[in-house]
Write a protein that holds these residues in place. Structure first.
Motif, mmCIF file in Angstrom:
data_model
loop_
_atom_site.group_PDB
_atom_site.id
_atom_site.type_symbol
_atom_site.label_atom_id
_atom_site.label_comp_id
_atom_site.label_asym_id
_atom_site.label_seq_id
_atom_site.Cartn_x
_atom_site.Cartn_y
_atom_site.Cartn_z
ATOM 1 N N VAL A 71 -11.964 45.461 -62.253
ATOM 2 C CA VAL A 71 -10.924 44.139 -61.945
ATOM 3 C C VAL A 71 -10.691 43.965 -60.306
ATOM 4 O O VAL A 71 -10.611 45.218 -59.897
ATOM 5 C CB VAL A 71 -9.678 43.866 -62.933
ATOM 6 C CG1 VAL A 71 -9.979 44.132 -64.251
ATOM 7 C CG2 VAL A 71 -8.882 45.291 -62.558
ATOM 8 N N THR A 78 -7.870 36.173 -59.121
ATOM 9 C CA THR A 78 -8.205 36.115 -60.364
ATOM 10 C C THR A 78 -7.335 36.423 -61.572
ATOM 11 O O THR A 78 -6.532 37.687 -61.188
ATOM 12 C CB THR A 78 -9.201 37.488 -60.456
ATOM 13 O OG1 THR A 78 -10.334 37.094 -59.335
ATOM 14 C CG2 THR A 78 -10.010 37.534 -61.834
ATOM 15 N N SER A 80 -6.680 38.435 -63.916
ATOM 16 C CA SER A 80 -7.099 39.370 -64.942
ATOM 17 C C SER A 80 -6.235 39.616 -65.842
ATOM 18 O O SER A 80 -6.994 39.964 -66.904
ATOM 19 C CB SER A 80 -7.310 40.594 -63.884
ATOM 20 O OG SER A 80 -8.206 40.374 -62.705
ATOM 21 N N LEU A 83 -7.261 37.321 -68.435
ATOM 22 C CA LEU A 83 -8.536 37.513 -69.066
ATOM 23 C C LEU A 83 -8.979 38.550 -69.741
ATOM 24 O O LEU A 83 -9.817 38.727 -70.780
ATOM 25 C CB LEU A 83 -9.686 37.331 -67.702
ATOM 26 C CG LEU A 83 -9.684 36.284 -66.853
ATOM 27 C CD1 LEU A 83 -10.502 36.268 -65.860
ATOM 28 C CD2 LEU A 83 -9.959 35.003 -67.664
ATOM 29 N N ILE A 84 -8.262 39.802 -69.462
ATOM 30 C CA ILE A 84 -8.495 41.004 -70.036
ATOM 31 C C ILE A 84 -8.513 40.893 -71.664
ATOM 32 O O ILE A 84 -9.452 41.701 -72.419
ATOM 33 C CB ILE A 84 -7.699 42.226 -69.437
ATOM 34 C CG1 ILE A 84 -8.362 42.446 -68.194
ATOM 35 C CG2 ILE A 84 -7.594 43.469 -70.267
ATOM 36 C CD1 ILE A 84 -7.191 43.592 -67.173
ATOM 37 N N ILE A 87 -11.743 40.023 -73.201
ATOM 38 C CA ILE A 87 -12.824 41.114 -73.035
ATOM 39 C C ILE A 87 -12.395 42.208 -74.261
ATOM 40 O O ILE A 87 -13.260 42.627 -74.860
ATOM 41 C CB ILE A 87 -12.785 41.550 -71.792
ATOM 42 C CG1 ILE A 87 -13.371 40.580 -70.584
ATOM 43 C CG2 ILE A 87 -13.535 43.040 -71.797
ATOM 44 C CD1 ILE A 87 -14.826 40.571 -70.908
ATOM 45 N N ILE A 169 -15.065 41.670 -64.110
ATOM 46 C CA ILE A 169 -14.198 40.455 -64.228
ATOM 47 C C ILE A 169 -13.800 39.846 -62.637
ATOM 48 O O ILE A 169 -13.454 40.683 -61.751
ATOM 49 C CB ILE A 169 -12.676 40.749 -64.765
ATOM 50 C CG1 ILE A 169 -13.063 41.151 -66.542
ATOM 51 C CG2 ILE A 169 -11.823 39.504 -64.830
ATOM 52 C CD1 ILE A 169 -11.814 41.791 -67.115
ATOM 53 N N SER A 186 -17.989 42.537 -57.789
ATOM 54 C CA SER A 186 -17.209 43.640 -58.469
ATOM 55 C C SER A 186 -17.538 45.063 -58.292
ATOM 56 O O SER A 186 -16.838 46.016 -58.080
ATOM 57 C CB SER A 186 -17.280 43.542 -60.083
ATOM 58 O OG SER A 186 -16.547 42.165 -60.476
ATOM 59 N N LEU A 235 -17.392 38.438 -66.607
ATOM 60 C CA LEU A 235 -16.640 37.249 -66.977
ATOM 61 C C LEU A 235 -16.152 36.920 -65.687
ATOM 62 O O LEU A 235 -15.246 37.355 -65.220
ATOM 63 C CB LEU A 235 -15.841 37.645 -67.931
ATOM 64 C CG LEU A 235 -14.740 36.626 -68.419
ATOM 65 C CD1 LEU A 235 -15.432 35.238 -68.886
ATOM 66 C CD2 LEU A 235 -13.514 36.936 -69.399
ATOM 67 N N ASN A 236 -16.741 35.515 -65.279
ATOM 68 C CA ASN A 236 -16.114 35.067 -63.979
ATOM 69 C C ASN A 236 -15.623 33.714 -64.165
ATOM 70 O O ASN A 236 -16.082 32.951 -65.094
ATOM 71 C CB ASN A 236 -17.278 34.794 -62.898
ATOM 72 C CG ASN A 236 -17.557 36.101 -62.098
ATOM 73 O OD1 ASN A 236 -18.175 36.187 -60.934
ATOM 74 N ND2 ASN A 236 -16.854 37.329 -62.674
ATOM 75 N N ALA A 250 -19.998 33.913 -68.565
ATOM 76 C CA ALA A 250 -20.132 35.213 -68.938
ATOM 77 C C ALA A 250 -21.601 35.605 -68.918
ATOM 78 O O ALA A 250 -22.575 34.678 -69.268
ATOM 79 C CB ALA A 250 -19.320 35.503 -70.260
#
Length: 419
Positions: A71, A78, A80, A83-84, A87, A169, A186, A235-236, A250
């Motif tokens: 991350v 971002t 994160s 988003l996490i 995932i 990410i 990343s 995953l952006n 993704a």
């Protein structure tokens, strides 16, 4: 004389100022201002359900595998923590246990995140539930994967390749010498050695190393490195000017990234008339966390101003300069010419910011509205101003007929002068 009251992001809030109506040429706004992108949750889930160039994440990993999730650090917008969980849903569906998942912070050569910042980036539950690692920049052991065709050493922190599957990410936006953020970044420079980062970033002075170009030699080099070192899945997201998710991609770290680049260009490349002066905000925190990050908005703003014009930067800089080497160069280079000449014979990461700002100060008059002390601002080749109105009056004193564009989201928006 009528005036326009304008507000731009500054730190965690807004900074308002008045601009005489006769001077105001217009706002430079991304086309996302009135976009209705739909539910961010749906956007993320749809991206993960139909990844670009790879199988679905839940079909790519298994219960016995060790998973690395990389991350961004606190200097990036971002989301994160948001988003996490998406995932983790995929990893849970694949039967991966919590103890097999480790989160790594992509620091590059930035400072370490504080504990509060790590909790913010991961979310309190993930922070307490999963392993997380910050590498000691410059001294953590690395694994070497050879060199790129441009001679850049490919050195990745040794615990990353020990994992069976690596996920990145990130956020896709303009980057002032890598062309765009996100994708391979990343890994490289995120979790690569100081030697690797410096060798790659030396290419920033090459012609195509500018915002909005995927053929930037910096990006081409780092993507070559990551093809060798490995990044299995990304995953952006693309964010609007209010930091809300408007698109997500993704899958393969190049193919998915390029899909995102198309969206960024559509939203944030804006045609403008050539103008005498630009008032530009970085877009608020964290894009204006320090002067080091502020330079990205400056670089974008230069694309809209006629040679010899003025740029007024609005940036809180709550973390000060943000880089010790950048600060040292600012203090030791007494003139712009000295910083530019030094850069040509002595590349030092951090010093490049002093040199590029110095070069901009030769072409334009630079003003900075920030929380930094005046002496610090002058050392960095800007003129300090307490308010935007003060900076505007100084521009008008030199050019009473000056016309101003306003860029509220300078870190995201890339102006292109109309042909």
């Amino acid at each position: 004389m009528t005036s326009n009251k304008i507000s731009v992001p500054y730190g965690g809030g807004q900074l308002s100022f008045e601009l005489p109506g006769s001077c105001f040429l217009g706002m430079v706004l991304p086309s996302d201002e009135n976009a209705q992108a739909g539910s961010p949750d749906n956007i993320i889930r749809e991206a993960l359900a139909a990844p670009v160039g790879t199988k679905r994440l839940s079909e790519s990993v298994g219960p016995g595998q060790r998973i690395a999730v990389i991350v961004n650090d606190i200097t990036r917008p971002t989301p994160s923590a948001y988003l996490i969980p998406f995932i983790l849903e995929e990893l849970e569906a694949a039967g991966v246990p919590d103890e097999n998942i480790t989160f790594y912070f992509a620091l590059g050569l930035h400072r370490e995140n504080t504990e509060d910042e790590m909790k913010q980036l991961l979310g309190a539950d993930v922070y307490s539930r999963y392993k997380h690692v910050q590498h000691e920049v410059g001294s953590y052991p690395v694994t070497s994967f050879g060199k790129t065709s441009r001679g850049t050493p490919i050195e990745i922190y040794e615990d990353i390749p020990k994992n069976d599957f690596v996920i990145g990410i990130g956020e896709i936006g303009f980057h002032y010498y890598a062309g765009y953020s996100g994708g391979a970044k990343s890994i490289f420079p995120g979790v690569s050695s100081k030697n690797s980062v410096i060798a790659n970033h030396k290419m920033m002075i090459e012609k195509n190393a500018v915002s909005g170009r995927v053929d930037s030699p910096v990006r081409q080099d780092l993507e070559e490195a990551v093809k060798i070192a490995g990044l299995d899945f990304i995953l952006n997201v693309v964010l609007d000017s209010h930091k809300q998710v408007v698109a997500a991609f993704a899958g393969d770290f190049i193919q998915a990234h390029r899909k995102g680049v198309l969206v960024v260009d559509a939203l944030y490349k804006v045609e403008v008339p050539p103008t005498d002066a630009v008032i530009v905000s970085c877009g608020g925190y964290p894009k204006d966390i320090n002067l080091y990050q502020t330079n990205k908005a400056l670089d974008n703003a230069t694309q809209a101003v006629a040679e010899g014009g003025s740029i007024i930067i609005v940036s809180e800089c709550r973390d000060g300069i943000g880089n010790d080497i950048y600060d040292r160069w600012n203090k030791s280079c007494k003139t712009a010419a000295e910083a530019i000449a030094r850069f040509k014979t002595e590349f030092e990461f951090g010093g490049h910011k002093a040199a590029t700002t110095a070069a901009a100060s030769v072409r334009f008059q630079l003003y900075l509205v920030s929380s930094l002390p005046g002496e610090t601002v002058r050392e960095a080749f800007f003129e300090p101003c307490a308010t935007v109105e003060e900076a505007v009056s100084r521009v008008l004193a030199k050019n009473p007929n000056a016309k101003f564009l306003v860029m509220p989201y300078g870190g995201q928006t890339l102006p292109k002068i109309k042909e």
